[in-house]
Motif scaffolding. Structure first.
Motif, short mmCIF file in Angstrom:
data_model
loop_
_atom_site.label_atom_id
_atom_site.label_comp_id
_atom_site.label_asym_id
_atom_site.label_seq_id
_atom_site.Cartn_x
_atom_site.Cartn_y
_atom_site.Cartn_z
N ASN A 130 0.87 -1.32 -0.30
CA ASN A 130 -0.18 0.09 0.10
C ASN A 130 1.04 1.20 0.08
O ASN A 130 0.23 2.52 -0.23
CB ASN A 130 -0.89 0.09 1.18
CG ASN A 130 -1.68 1.20 1.24
OD1 ASN A 130 -2.99 1.32 0.45
ND2 ASN A 130 -1.34 2.09 2.13
N SER A 135 2.92 1.25 -4.40
CA SER A 135 1.75 1.37 -5.16
C SER A 135 0.88 0.31 -5.61
O SER A 135 0.30 0.45 -6.90
CB SER A 135 1.77 2.59 -6.07
OG SER A 135 2.23 3.81 -5.33
N GLU A 138 -4.59 -0.28 -3.15
CA GLU A 138 -5.23 0.60 -2.35
C GLU A 138 -6.39 0.17 -1.73
O GLU A 138 -7.30 -0.68 -1.80
CB GLU A 138 -5.81 1.64 -3.29
CG GLU A 138 -6.51 2.88 -2.85
CD GLU A 138 -7.16 4.04 -3.81
OE1 GLU A 138 -7.53 5.11 -3.42
OE2 GLU A 138 -7.12 3.76 -4.89
N ASN A 221 -3.86 -2.35 -8.01
CA ASN A 221 -3.46 -1.59 -9.38
C ASN A 221 -2.71 -2.20 -10.10
O ASN A 221 -1.48 -2.62 -10.16
CB ASN A 221 -2.32 -0.15 -8.90
CG ASN A 221 -2.06 0.73 -9.71
OD1 ASN A 221 -2.12 0.38 -11.21
ND2 ASN A 221 -1.69 1.67 -9.52
#
Length: 344
Positions: A130, A135, A138, A221
């Motif tokens: 996270n 990244s 989320e 992601n």
């Protein structure tokens, strides 16, 4: 509460069965995998926890009624009938054992601690994923907290709360085991367990519910996951294995050759994925190896993360078909657990 969490992990694993990402060891990119394969791993820990719970339930669900203090009673009580009236499935065979089973509170507390440790391991990974630096995922806003001073921060508070509860349960387990270490006929210093154990159970139930919510709302992601896969050297092992399969090299020599190439590219994953046949043959010559002819097509397939995943077809692998088979098997066990729970 473990059953809904298991169902969520299985559903999310199936949903992300083809979402390519790097697997990590020591926080370093290791080999190609999928987020689905990653999420299915802790599901097996949950399955083992449920199996431990079934054993613990069998030990707890025994009646001590009618045992007197240690040796039974002269007053006829029909212990079997007492157990049936109170809803127990059985009774302790030995009257003295029924009054002093210090191991059972330890067993239950160890179970709650193990459940939290399994959740914590996944929580720790998700905290890293996270972060802005990774990244990869989320979390929903309701499972995060803003920084008190830094406006740009979105802290994964629900996951850190799980981590804190795990530490607390480890402390409760330590207290419970310490208090259980007493002569068999001297239970007074075990009185605190009667408060600690229900507290541990409540915290474990709440943690499972919270973690299930986190997993339901969590999003991967996918674009970033694929970028990380293509920017790293996660196919280095695949290249070494290809040299073994296609060229007949001993793995230690293939490992040495690829490791030297990795050093040449200085960790640059993008350039490593564009390694040429002449680079490999040249490095082999430097190391004193002679390679049979290797096709450019085979080489490129060895350097593609997606192909790496599809080529792993054995039981337990990250191949989407293998993953689907594992999920199906887990669902059979989930149905069995659900049937057991409905009978209790």
């Amino acid at each position: 509460v473990l059953l809904p969490l298991l169902e969520t992990l299985l559903s999310r694993a199936q949903h992300y069965a083809s979402s390519v990402m790097p697997d990590y060891t020591y926080l370093q990119s290791a080999q190609p995998t999928t987020f689905g394969h990653f999420l299915l791993s802790p599901a097996y820990g949950v399955i083992r926890d449920i199996e431990r719970l079934q054993i613990a339930y069998r030990h707890v669900n025994l009646s001590p009624a009618g045992c007197g203090s240690t040796a039974g009673s002269r007053i006829p009580q029909n212990r079997q009938r007492l157990a049936e009236l109170m809803g127990f499935e059985g009774l302790f065979d030995h009257c003295r054992d029924a009054m002093w089973p210090a191991d059972i509170p330890v067993e239950v507390c160890a179970l709650t601690t193990n459940i939290l440790i399994n959740l914590n391991r996944l929580a720790e990974d998700l905290i890293v994923f996270n972060s802005r630096e990774f990244s990869l995922i989320e979390l929903h806003d309701r499972h995060c907290r803003a920084s008190k001073i830094m406006p740009h921060k979105k802290n994964p508070f629900a996951l850190t709360y799980i981590r804190g509860l795990t530490n607390e349960l480890i402390g409760i387990l330590t207290s419970t085991t310490t208090m259980a270490r007493t002569p068999s006929g001297q239970p007074d210093n075990r009185l605190a367990i009667y408060g600690l154990l229900p507290n541990a159970l409540d915290k474990t139930i709440n943690a499972d519910k919270l973690f299930n919510e986190v997993m339901v709302d969590l999003k991967l992601n996918k674009k970033r996951a694929l970028e990380l896969a293509n920017e790293s050297m996660i196919c280095a092992t695949d290249l070494a294995e290809t040299l073994v399969i296609e060229c007949g090299m001993e793995f230690r020599n293939a490992h040495r050759l690829v490791a030297r190439l990795v050093r040449e590219y200085d960790g640059d994953g993008k350039h490593f994925q564009m390694v040429r046949l002449e680079d490999i043959t040249g490095m082999a010559e430097q190391l004193g190896f002679t390679l049979p002819e290797l096709s450019e097509q085979v080489l490129q397939r060895a350097l593609e993360p997606e192909q790496s995943i599809l080529c792993k077809e054995d039981i337990g692998s990250c191949n989407p078909e293998s993953l689907s088979s594992m999920v199906e098997g887990c669902r059979v066990r989930l149905a069995s657990f659900d049937s057991w729970a409905r009978d209790k």
